[in-house]
Motif scaffolding. Structure first.
Motif, PDB file in Angstrom:
ATOM      1  N   ALA A 171      -6.472  -7.784  -0.576  1.00  0.00           N
ATOM      2  CA  ALA A 171      -5.155  -7.348  -0.294  1.00  0.00           C
ATOM      3  C   ALA A 171      -5.183  -5.612  -0.087  1.00  0.00           C
ATOM      4  O   ALA A 171      -4.112  -5.124  -0.181  1.00  0.00           O
ATOM      5  CB  ALA A 171      -4.453  -7.675  -1.617  1.00  0.00           C
ATOM      6  N   ASN A 172      -6.442  -5.054  -0.672  1.00  0.00           N
ATOM      7  CA  ASN A 172      -6.348  -3.789  -0.698  1.00  0.00           C
ATOM      8  C   ASN A 172      -7.454  -2.957   0.306  1.00  0.00           C
ATOM      9  O   ASN A 172      -8.750  -3.049   0.242  1.00  0.00           O
ATOM     10  CB  ASN A 172      -6.907  -3.268  -2.270  1.00  0.00           C
ATOM     11  N   PRO A 173      -6.880  -2.532   1.438  1.00  0.00           N
ATOM     12  CA  PRO A 173      -7.942  -2.068   2.640  1.00  0.00           C
ATOM     13  C   PRO A 173      -8.851  -0.989   2.004  1.00  0.00           C
ATOM     14  O   PRO A 173      -9.945  -0.803   2.509  1.00  0.00           O
ATOM     15  CB  PRO A 173      -6.659  -1.472   3.475  1.00  0.00           C
ATOM     16  N   SER A 174      -8.394   0.003   1.024  1.00  0.00           N
ATOM     17  CA  SER A 174      -9.229   1.009   0.691  1.00  0.00           C
ATOM     18  C   SER A 174     -10.611   0.572  -0.090  1.00  0.00           C
ATOM     19  O   SER A 174     -11.530   1.025  -0.353  1.00  0.00           O
ATOM     20  CB  SER A 174      -8.493   1.989  -0.178  1.00  0.00           C
ATOM     21  N   ALA A 175     -10.582  -0.702  -0.455  1.00  0.00           N
ATOM     22  CA  ALA A 175     -11.709  -1.299  -1.216  1.00  0.00           C
ATOM     23  C   ALA A 175     -12.838  -1.741  -0.289  1.00  0.00           C
ATOM     24  O   ALA A 175     -13.676  -2.299  -1.122  1.00  0.00           O
ATOM     25  CB  ALA A 175     -11.079  -2.478  -2.403  1.00  0.00           C
ATOM     26  N   ARG A 176     -12.483  -2.166   0.761  1.00  0.00           N
ATOM     27  CA  ARG A 176     -13.166  -2.850   1.655  1.00  0.00           C
ATOM     28  C   ARG A 176     -14.527  -2.042   2.230  1.00  0.00           C
ATOM     29  O   ARG A 176     -14.663  -1.852   3.577  1.00  0.00           O
ATOM     30  CB  ARG A 176     -12.496  -3.347   3.000  1.00  0.00           C
ATOM     31  N   THR A 177     -15.136  -1.537   1.365  1.00  0.00           N
ATOM     32  CA  THR A 177     -16.154  -0.466   1.699  1.00  0.00           C
ATOM     33  C   THR A 177     -17.175  -0.439   0.800  1.00  0.00           C
ATOM     34  O   THR A 177     -16.730  -0.493  -0.430  1.00  0.00           O
ATOM     35  CB  THR A 177     -15.375   0.985   2.323  1.00  0.00           C
ATOM     36  N   LEU A 178     -18.625   0.091   1.235  1.00  0.00           N
ATOM     37  CA  LEU A 178     -19.235   0.511   0.083  1.00  0.00           C
ATOM     38  C   LEU A 178     -19.213   2.080  -0.297  1.00  0.00           C
ATOM     39  O   LEU A 178     -19.710   2.274  -1.580  1.00  0.00           O
ATOM     40  CB  LEU A 178     -20.842   0.203   0.656  1.00  0.00           C
ATOM     41  N   ASN A 179     -18.576   2.659   0.549  1.00  0.00           N
ATOM     42  CA  ASN A 179     -18.101   3.982   0.091  1.00  0.00           C
ATOM     43  C   ASN A 179     -16.650   4.309  -0.333  1.00  0.00           C
ATOM     44  O   ASN A 179     -16.119   4.650   0.401  1.00  0.00           O
ATOM     45  CB  ASN A 179     -18.331   4.923   1.357  1.00  0.00           C
ATOM     46  N   THR A 180     -16.592   3.741  -1.499  1.00  0.00           N
ATOM     47  CA  THR A 180     -15.211   3.660  -2.001  1.00  0.00           C
ATOM     48  C   THR A 180     -14.736   5.106  -2.132  1.00  0.00           C
ATOM     49  O   THR A 180     -15.354   6.132  -2.390  1.00  0.00           O
ATOM     50  CB  THR A 180     -15.303   3.211  -3.409  1.00  0.00           C
ATOM     51  N   PRO A 181     -13.452   5.461  -1.801  1.00  0.00           N
ATOM     52  CA  PRO A 181     -12.661   6.940  -1.831  1.00  0.00           C
ATOM     53  C   PRO A 181     -13.218   7.507  -3.208  1.00  0.00           C
ATOM     54  O   PRO A 181     -12.881   6.636  -4.130  1.00  0.00           O
ATOM     55  CB  PRO A 181     -11.367   6.357  -1.562  1.00  0.00           C
ATOM     56  N   ALA A 182     -13.139   8.858  -3.226  1.00  0.00           N
ATOM     57  CA  ALA A 182     -13.341   9.313  -4.296  1.00  0.00           C
ATOM     58  C   ALA A 182     -12.323   9.296  -5.369  1.00  0.00           C
ATOM     59  O   ALA A 182     -12.521   9.295  -6.561  1.00  0.00           O
ATOM     60  CB  ALA A 182     -13.820  10.680  -3.937  1.00  0.00           C
ATOM     61  N   ALA A 183     -10.949   9.366  -4.801  1.00  0.00           N
ATOM     62  CA  ALA A 183      -9.817   9.242  -5.534  1.00  0.00           C
ATOM     63  C   ALA A 183      -9.868   7.875  -6.362  1.00  0.00           C
ATOM     64  O   ALA A 183      -9.595   8.023  -7.532  1.00  0.00           O
ATOM     65  CB  ALA A 183      -8.733   9.706  -4.941  1.00  0.00           C
ATOM     66  N   ASP A 184     -10.339   6.779  -5.882  1.00  0.00           N
ATOM     67  CA  ASP A 184     -10.361   5.826  -6.474  1.00  0.00           C
ATOM     68  C   ASP A 184     -11.336   5.377  -7.355  1.00  0.00           C
ATOM     69  O   ASP A 184     -11.098   4.936  -8.442  1.00  0.00           O
ATOM     70  CB  ASP A 184     -10.612   4.516  -5.373  1.00  0.00           C
TER      71      ASP A 184
END
Length: 807
Positions: free
Chosen positions: A417-430
């Motif tokens: 449900a969370n597009p920003s989590a679909r990566t090994l390079n999690t955004p710095a803010a998260d």
């Protein structure tokens, strides 16, 4: 004549003349007198504190001369209570299995220094038994709790005005004294420790501060099985001994109440007017006193005399410092609920130029340490006064690799449900937000708050899909729950919060533990007010405290007040993640390392969701109450919820989960072991259901509850579901074959379990085995698939051997 002369010479040879004898005797007496005079010479202060001696001023003066260390103890400190804290300062790799680290506390004990004749005694004082020293029984308490002497020191000399004594502490701190060892007996046994090697052990440093003395010991042990560098047969530890002066005026303690979560200290009070010794517990908390008591009493926000300050470890990476600071400062708003402003804060450690005397070892400074370790964890330990529960200092520990865990869990639990989590390079803010909340959680521990696993059960499951609700209340009622991520939110839900945050329970608990109560002169004076604060919130689940045991509403990692519904949402999301896992990992990195790691953790996430439902069966809710409150303390989960949970488990655990066993993943990460791994997970839940304690709770429910789920019915339902293929011509796949054999083996153990003896459990098991025997006998004759037929016959032999053992 010649004979006479010869005789005289012989006599002279054997018997010296009186003159010579007296001369020798006189010389001997002179030598003896000189030695006697030297022995009787009383050493002076200057014999030990010389020009070349280095002296460190502080709680005691510490003198060092050529690696000999002396304490100059003021006589005014005799009998004063101090806290001796033994920690590991630096640690070899692997010691303690990865969860012991630099800064880990090994032992805490109250000590006193006392003079006895020409000795200074170091004693350990216990607060397990206490009594008012004005009462006659105080003498008996003292007589029956003799304080052990852990070391006796010779008095070397006194200072010039005879207000302090000198003792040599070199041997004490360079020897393997068991009372202060950094290597407890458990580790000695595990690592086959033989002895301390004195030639490779020494005092690293002793530093004195205004309220504490810090000793650093470098100890090397001979060990046959060290945790690392095994060929060396050596364990080297750097151990820190902190001796801390306890407050002259102890803080008034606050009586512990298990309805509100606080760490506590306890003792047996023989001053009680009751007809027995009275066990008392006090909460652990910092001493916060308002600068302006009158304004505080009027309800105004007031700064404390001494705020709680954490200093960041200079080893902390610069990019993470602001998030750690925010994790501490977030508690400021919470303390305002208790009437204090700016009560807690984080600061960057001063540089040597700014404060040359600053040290992270100084007890006046609490810290957040950044540990270079592959362990994925963080902890929030503290040191408290055992007399009152006052927290004196705290060192929160963050392990370097912990963010890896959070990145992985973020992807697995929210990626659907969370597009920003679909990566090994999690955004710095998260990543920063996750770290901030972990630090807040550990600060909560350091403030005295334990885990509150019931807080996540406070919110309706569907509320967790609401952006408005989650942005205001978070995903659990407290940061102290293990509710890390919102795995309930579904694709398409808008503005939902996915990461935990401080909640209403945190405000409530801090207010209950830290708000000053006017006109209370002793702990008992506060009880009426404290009870009212609890009772005012008693019917609101947001303010409930619950500990994890048999209570399905107080489980780790769960969210929402309906485990079946929440886990259904969670698995629905997890299926989406599993399908996309190669796209988000190996397809991006061009290797399978992350895919393998995340697939293993995905199984763990699925296992947790399942565990939340398993806990309903045989579960008992615990609602801590006092007799003046209505309702029962213990309430069994109703039959409908338990049966619903078992059906869910049959469909989502015991049935083969093909979505979890995707060959496009399995044949990329391992050559074999898939069936065995999946069975291990199934067995965890099978073992929980067929656990003697679970079944006993279900049997006991028949006595106190009308709407109960009988243990006999549950095992029957479980058997029918696991062996459902016997009712048709359907073949049994390899996963189900393994599970069915495991079921037979597990119920066999119930027959030999001593805790199940003379209970209904053995009767139920025998009855179910007879029913299963009939099922298997019929099915084995009808089966057309060869391996299924063999399997049924094998199971039949197993059952017959249990029912009719040969011996």
């Amino acid at each position: 004549m010649k004979k006479l002369l010869l005789f005289s010479l012989i006599i002279a040879f054997y018997f010296p003349s009186e003159t010579n004898a007296q001369r020798k005797k006189s010389k001997k007496n002179q030598t003896t007198n000189v030695k006697t005079t030297q022995k009787k010479k009383t050493p002076t202060y200057s014999d030990f504190v010389k020009k070349e001696t280095k002296t460190d001023e502080g709680l005691f003066k510490v003198h060092e001369t050529n690696n000999t260390f002396m304490y100059e103890i003021p006589k005014s400190y005799f009998g004063k209570e101090m806290l001796l804290v033994t920690r590991i300062k630096d640690i070899p790799a692997g010691l303690g299995g990865g969860y012991v680290n630099a800064g880990s506390k090994i032992n805490t004990q109250v000590i006193v220094w006392e003079q006895y004749k020409n000795k200074i005694l170091l004693k350990v004082k216990s607060y397990n038994a206490v009594a008012n020293d004005s009462l006659p029984i105080y003498k008996s308490v003292k007589a029956n709790n003799l304080e052990p002497i852990i070391y006796a020191f010779d008095i070397k000399s006194q200072n010039q005005d005879a207000t302090a004594v000198l003792i040599d502490v070199t041997k004490f701190f360079s020897s393997d004294v068991k009372a202060i060892t950094g290597l407890p007996s458990f580790y000695r046994k595990t690592y086959k420790v033989k002895r301390l090697d004195a030639s490779r052990s020494f005092i690293n440093s002793i530093k004195s501060y205004p309220e504490n003395i810090e000793v650093v010991q470098d100890f090397t042990f001979d060990a046959d099985a060290p945790p690392s560098n095994k060929r060396t047969n050596t364990i080297t530890l750097r151990i820190n001994q902190s001796m801390i002066l306890l407050p002259e005026n102890p803080m008034m303690p606050r009586i512990h109440d298990k309805r509100v979560g606080y760490f506590s200290i306890g003792n047996v009070d023989y001053s009680s007017e009751a007809l027995k010794a009275d066990s008392k517990r006090y909460i652990r908390r910092w001493r916060l006193e308002p600068k302006d008591p009158a304004a505080y009493a009027r309800g105004e926000l007031v700064e404390p005399v001494k705020p709680i300050v954490y200093y960041l470890d200079p080893a902390t990476p610069d990019k993470l410092k602001k998030f750690i600071k925010q994790g501490v400062d977030d508690w400021q708003k919470v303390f305002e609920t208790a009437g204090f402003k700016n009560a807690i804060m984080a600061k960057y450690a001063p540089t040597k130029e700014e404060d040359p005397e600053f040290s992270m070892e100084d007890v006046r400074y609490s810290s957040i340490r950044y540990v270079a370790s592959t362990t994925r964890n963080a902890t929030g330990p503290s040191v408290s006064d055992p007399r009152t529960g006052e927290i004196i200092e705290s060192d929160i520990i963050w392990y370097h690799n912990h963010l890896r865990s959070y990145r992985n869990r973020y992807l697995l639990e929210t990626g659907a449900a969370n597009p920003s989590a679909r990566t090994l390079n999690t955004p710095a803010a998260d990543i920063g937000e996750m770290m901030r909340m972990v630090i807040s959680h550990e600060v909560g521990h350091a403030l005295g708050l334990p885990h509150n696993m019931a807080a996540s059960f406070a919110y309706p499951v569907d509320s967790l899909r609401s952006g408005k609700f989650t942005q205001k209340y978070g995903i659990a009622a407290t940061i102290m729950d293990y509710a890390r991520y919102n795995y309930v939110a579904q694709p398409g839900d808008k503005n939902v919060r996915f990461i935990r945050q401080l909640g209403p329970y945190d405000h409530y608990a801090i207010n209950w533990g830290y708000r000053l109560i006017p006109n209370a002169n002793k702990p008992e004076d506060e009880i009426k007010t404290l009870d009212k604060w609890i009772e005012d919130k008693a019917n609101n689940p947001m303010y409930r405290f619950g500990g994890q045991r048999f209570d399905p509403s107080a489980q780790t990692e769960g969210i929402g007040n309906d485990q079946v519904k929440a886990s259904t949402y969670g698995i629905k999301n997890l299926k989406i993640v599993a399908k996309n896992l190669p796209n988000w990992t190996s397809n991006q990195t061009n290797n399978y390392e992350d895919l393998s790691e995340l697939y293993g953790e995905l199984l763990g996430v699925w296992n947790r969701y399942v565990g939340h439902v398993t806990g309903n069966i045989g579960g008992v809710y615990e609602f801590n109450k006092k007799p003046e409150q209505t309702g029962n303390v213990y309430v069994n989960v109703d039959k409908k919820r338990q049966k619903e949970s078992l059906i869910w488990l049959q469909n989502n655990v015991f049935s083969t989960q093909n979505w979890l066993l995707d060959k496009n993943i399995l044949n990329k990460i391992d050559e074999s072991g898939y069936t065995e791994r999946f069975l291990r997970y199934q067995n965890r839940h099978l073992n929980t259901l067929l656990n003697t304690n679970t079944l006993k709770r279900m049997i006991d429910a028949e006595v106190i509850q009308s709407n109960f789920y009988p243990a006999s019915e549950m095992i029957r339902d479980l058997r029918k579901g696991i062996f459902s293929e016997t009712n048709s011509l359907k073949n049994v796949d390899v996963y189900r074959r393994n599970l069915q054999k495991s079921f037979i083996q597990k119920i066999e153990t119930l027959l030999i379990d001593k805790k199940a003896k003379n209970t209904d459990i053995s009767s139920i098991v025998r009855g179910e085995l007879e029913a299963l025997k009939y099922q298997l006998n019929t099915a084995s004759k009808r089966a057309t698939n060869r391996i299924t037929k063999y399997h049924y016959k094998d199971c039949l032999v197993m059952v017959n051997n249990i029912l009719n053992p040969k011996n």
